[in-house]
Design a protein around this motif. Structure first.
Motif, PDB file in Angstrom:
ATOM      1  N   ARG A 147      41.639  16.021   2.740  1.00  0.00           N
ATOM      2  CA  ARG A 147      40.789  15.842   3.865  1.00  0.00           C
ATOM      3  C   ARG A 147      40.805  15.345   4.312  1.00  0.00           C
ATOM      4  O   ARG A 147      39.950  14.177   4.029  1.00  0.00           O
ATOM      5  CB  ARG A 147      40.096  17.020   3.822  1.00  0.00           C
ATOM      6  N   GLY A 148      40.174  14.848   5.892  1.00  0.00           N
ATOM      7  CA  GLY A 148      39.257  13.830   6.179  1.00  0.00           C
ATOM      8  C   GLY A 148      38.134  13.608   5.541  1.00  0.00           C
ATOM      9  O   GLY A 148      37.017  14.791   5.658  1.00  0.00           O
ATOM     10  N   MET A 149      37.240  12.468   5.807  1.00  0.00           N
ATOM     11  CA  MET A 149      36.348  12.340   4.618  1.00  0.00           C
ATOM     12  C   MET A 149      35.306  11.690   5.516  1.00  0.00           C
ATOM     13  O   MET A 149      35.686  10.344   6.301  1.00  0.00           O
ATOM     14  CB  MET A 149      36.270  11.701   3.227  1.00  0.00           C
ATOM     15  N   ARG A 224      52.230  18.200  -8.169  1.00  0.00           N
ATOM     16  CA  ARG A 224      51.533  17.283  -7.729  1.00  0.00           C
ATOM     17  C   ARG A 224      50.204  17.694  -9.075  1.00  0.00           C
ATOM     18  O   ARG A 224      50.372  19.116  -9.862  1.00  0.00           O
ATOM     19  CB  ARG A 224      51.138  18.663  -7.022  1.00  0.00           C
ATOM     20  N   ALA A 225      49.135  17.369  -9.345  1.00  0.00           N
ATOM     21  CA  ALA A 225      48.632  17.461 -10.312  1.00  0.00           C
ATOM     22  C   ALA A 225      46.266  16.969  -9.666  1.00  0.00           C
ATOM     23  O   ALA A 225      46.460  15.600  -9.142  1.00  0.00           O
ATOM     24  CB  ALA A 225      48.573  17.032 -11.599  1.00  0.00           C
ATOM     25  N   TYR A 226      45.649  17.945  -9.567  1.00  0.00           N
ATOM     26  CA  TYR A 226      44.354  17.252  -9.835  1.00  0.00           C
ATOM     27  C   TYR A 226      44.042  16.844 -11.527  1.00  0.00           C
ATOM     28  O   TYR A 226      43.852  17.833 -12.366  1.00  0.00           O
ATOM     29  CB  TYR A 226      43.488  17.906  -9.397  1.00  0.00           C
ATOM     30  N   VAL A 227      42.892  16.127 -11.263  1.00  0.00           N
ATOM     31  CA  VAL A 227      42.378  15.021 -12.800  1.00  0.00           C
ATOM     32  C   VAL A 227      40.970  14.692 -12.866  1.00  0.00           C
ATOM     33  O   VAL A 227      40.889  13.727 -12.107  1.00  0.00           O
ATOM     34  CB  VAL A 227      43.731  14.078 -13.410  1.00  0.00           C
ATOM     35  N   PRO A 228      40.632  15.463 -13.244  1.00  0.00           N
ATOM     36  CA  PRO A 228      41.145  16.019 -14.638  1.00  0.00           C
ATOM     37  C   PRO A 228      40.712  17.605 -13.757  1.00  0.00           C
ATOM     38  O   PRO A 228      40.424  17.978 -12.556  1.00  0.00           O
ATOM     39  CB  PRO A 228      39.249  16.542 -15.081  1.00  0.00           C
ATOM     40  N   TRP A 229      41.771  18.577 -14.687  1.00  0.00           N
ATOM     41  CA  TRP A 229      42.421  19.971 -13.760  1.00  0.00           C
ATOM     42  C   TRP A 229      41.120  21.073 -13.991  1.00  0.00           C
ATOM     43  O   TRP A 229      40.778  21.126 -12.250  1.00  0.00           O
ATOM     44  CB  TRP A 229      43.315  20.592 -14.983  1.00  0.00           C
ATOM     45  N   TRP A 230      39.852  20.629 -13.887  1.00  0.00           N
ATOM     46  CA  TRP A 230      38.164  20.783 -14.639  1.00  0.00           C
ATOM     47  C   TRP A 230      37.716  19.716 -14.184  1.00  0.00           C
ATOM     48  O   TRP A 230      37.341  19.050 -14.691  1.00  0.00           O
ATOM     49  CB  TRP A 230      38.270  21.582 -15.363  1.00  0.00           C
ATOM     50  N   PRO A 231      36.715  20.252 -12.482  1.00  0.00           N
ATOM     51  CA  PRO A 231      36.579  20.637 -11.129  1.00  0.00           C
ATOM     52  C   PRO A 231      37.422  20.493 -10.187  1.00  0.00           C
ATOM     53  O   PRO A 231      37.307  21.419  -9.494  1.00  0.00           O
ATOM     54  CB  PRO A 231      35.236  20.823 -11.544  1.00  0.00           C
ATOM     55  N   TRP A 232      38.270  19.356 -10.564  1.00  0.00           N
ATOM     56  CA  TRP A 232      38.671  19.572  -9.208  1.00  0.00           C
ATOM     57  C   TRP A 232      39.964  19.964  -8.511  1.00  0.00           C
ATOM     58  O   TRP A 232      40.306  20.297  -7.075  1.00  0.00           O
ATOM     59  CB  TRP A 232      39.501  18.043  -9.391  1.00  0.00           C
ATOM     60  N   THR A 233      40.382  21.002  -9.268  1.00  0.00           N
ATOM     61  CA  THR A 233      41.578  21.899  -8.386  1.00  0.00           C
ATOM     62  C   THR A 233      40.785  22.640  -7.917  1.00  0.00           C
ATOM     63  O   THR A 233      41.371  22.789  -6.364  1.00  0.00           O
ATOM     64  CB  THR A 233      42.122  22.724  -9.838  1.00  0.00           C
ATOM     65  N   PRO A 234      39.762  23.885  -8.138  1.00  0.00           N
ATOM     66  CA  PRO A 234      39.315  24.854  -8.307  1.00  0.00           C
ATOM     67  C   PRO A 234      38.352  23.828  -6.621  1.00  0.00           C
ATOM     68  O   PRO A 234      39.007  25.002  -5.736  1.00  0.00           O
ATOM     69  CB  PRO A 234      38.301  25.277  -8.490  1.00  0.00           C
ATOM     70  N   MET A 241      37.861  24.496   2.706  1.00  0.00           N
ATOM     71  CA  MET A 241      37.097  25.362   3.067  1.00  0.00           C
ATOM     72  C   MET A 241      36.094  24.702   3.711  1.00  0.00           C
ATOM     73  O   MET A 241      35.205  25.656   5.215  1.00  0.00           O
ATOM     74  CB  MET A 241      37.845  25.978   2.710  1.00  0.00           C
ATOM     75  N   LEU A 242      35.326  23.892   3.267  1.00  0.00           N
ATOM     76  CA  LEU A 242      34.127  23.190   3.654  1.00  0.00           C
ATOM     77  C   LEU A 242      34.063  23.352   5.275  1.00  0.00           C
ATOM     78  O   LEU A 242      34.912  22.426   6.044  1.00  0.00           O
ATOM     79  CB  LEU A 242      33.672  22.313   3.237  1.00  0.00           C
TER      80      LEU A 242
END
Length: 251
Positions: A147-149, A224-234, A241-242
């Motif tokens: 998202r926009g940062m 698509r992959a978030y790396v490392p999976w934890w904690p970046w996927t959750p 949502m923030l």
């Protein structure tokens, strides 16, 4: 799944690119490495071929903002190795500043390097893959693309979001072909860029652990992959949502 033997990595002279090169070399892959700092590439190639005598490592000096040379270098790599089985679009820049504070040049350079030069690399890679009717395009974006940062990340996040969307579009276009496309969104992994941008944080993975996670994800060839999976996927779900006010305080 076929082994991707010949692997191109851009931005390979340091950071994530260097780390991935080391991991792939240990797996017996042949490498085509490019970056602006030729002397560092030469040193890395010498080290990798000494440690892993069965592999080939070819190098080229390349500034990815020289778009014509991107195409030339990729064709030279294909000529030397025979095929390009995987291209990792990794070269990037992270020196953005808050918008409207007199740093347009830095923000423009960030967007041009990450998005426009990223497009050049994708164009060069996919043109080869279309001719071969085979290949794996890996686009290294960033967790900030979700998202926009705020502040220093604004232009950087926008460039990485554009790059991730570009990869998604290429994937959709190639769904009916043997060409695979993976978008990787790393969180904080120790590198020159993260040392400048984020300093030390409890979420910062070591360079070795980050490279291991990147290569493990790439080898699975997901969309698509978030790396490392934890904690970046959750965290990717949470950050989307923030409320903006909270994101601004912690960004």
């Amino acid at each position: 799944m076929a082994v991707r033997k010949n692997i191109v990595i851009t931005g390979a002279s340091s950071g994530l690119g260097e780390g991935m090169a080391r991991r792939f070399a240990a797996m017996g892959r042949d490498l085509a490495l490019c970056a602006r700092r030729r002397e560092r590439l030469d040193a890395l190639a010498a080290e990798l071929t000494e440690r892993h005598p069965g592999i080939r490592v070819v190098v080229r000096e390349l500034d990815v903002n020289d778009h014509d040379r991107v195409f030339t270098v990729f064709e030279e790599f294909r000529s030397e190795l025979g095929t390009l089985d995987r291209v990792v679009v990794n070269a990037g820049l992270g020196k953005g500043q808050p918008v409207g504070t007199g740093h347009f040049t830095a923000n423009r350079q960030t967007v041009e390097t990450n998005l426009v030069a990223g497009l050049a690399q994708c164009e060069a890679a996919v043109s080869v893959f279309r001719e071969q009717n085979a290949g794996h395009l890996v686009v290294i974006s960033s967790f900030s693309a979700v998202r926009g940062m705020p502040r220093n990340l604004t232009a950087y996040a926008a460039s990485e979001a554009g790059l991730a969307t570009l990869a998604d579009g290429i994937r959709t276009d190639l769904l009916s072909t043997p060409v695979a496309v993976t978008t990787v969104l790393p969180g904080y992994i120790e590198s020159e860029m993260t040392r400048r941008a984020s300093g030390r944080t409890p979420l910062l993975a070591s360079a070795e652990a980050g490279a291991r996670a990147l290569v493990a994800a790439i080898e699975k060839e997901p969309a698509r992959a978030y790396v490392p999976w934890w904690p970046w996927t959750p965290l990717s779900v949470l950050v989307r949502m923030l409320p903006a006010g909270l994101l601004r305080r912690i960004g």
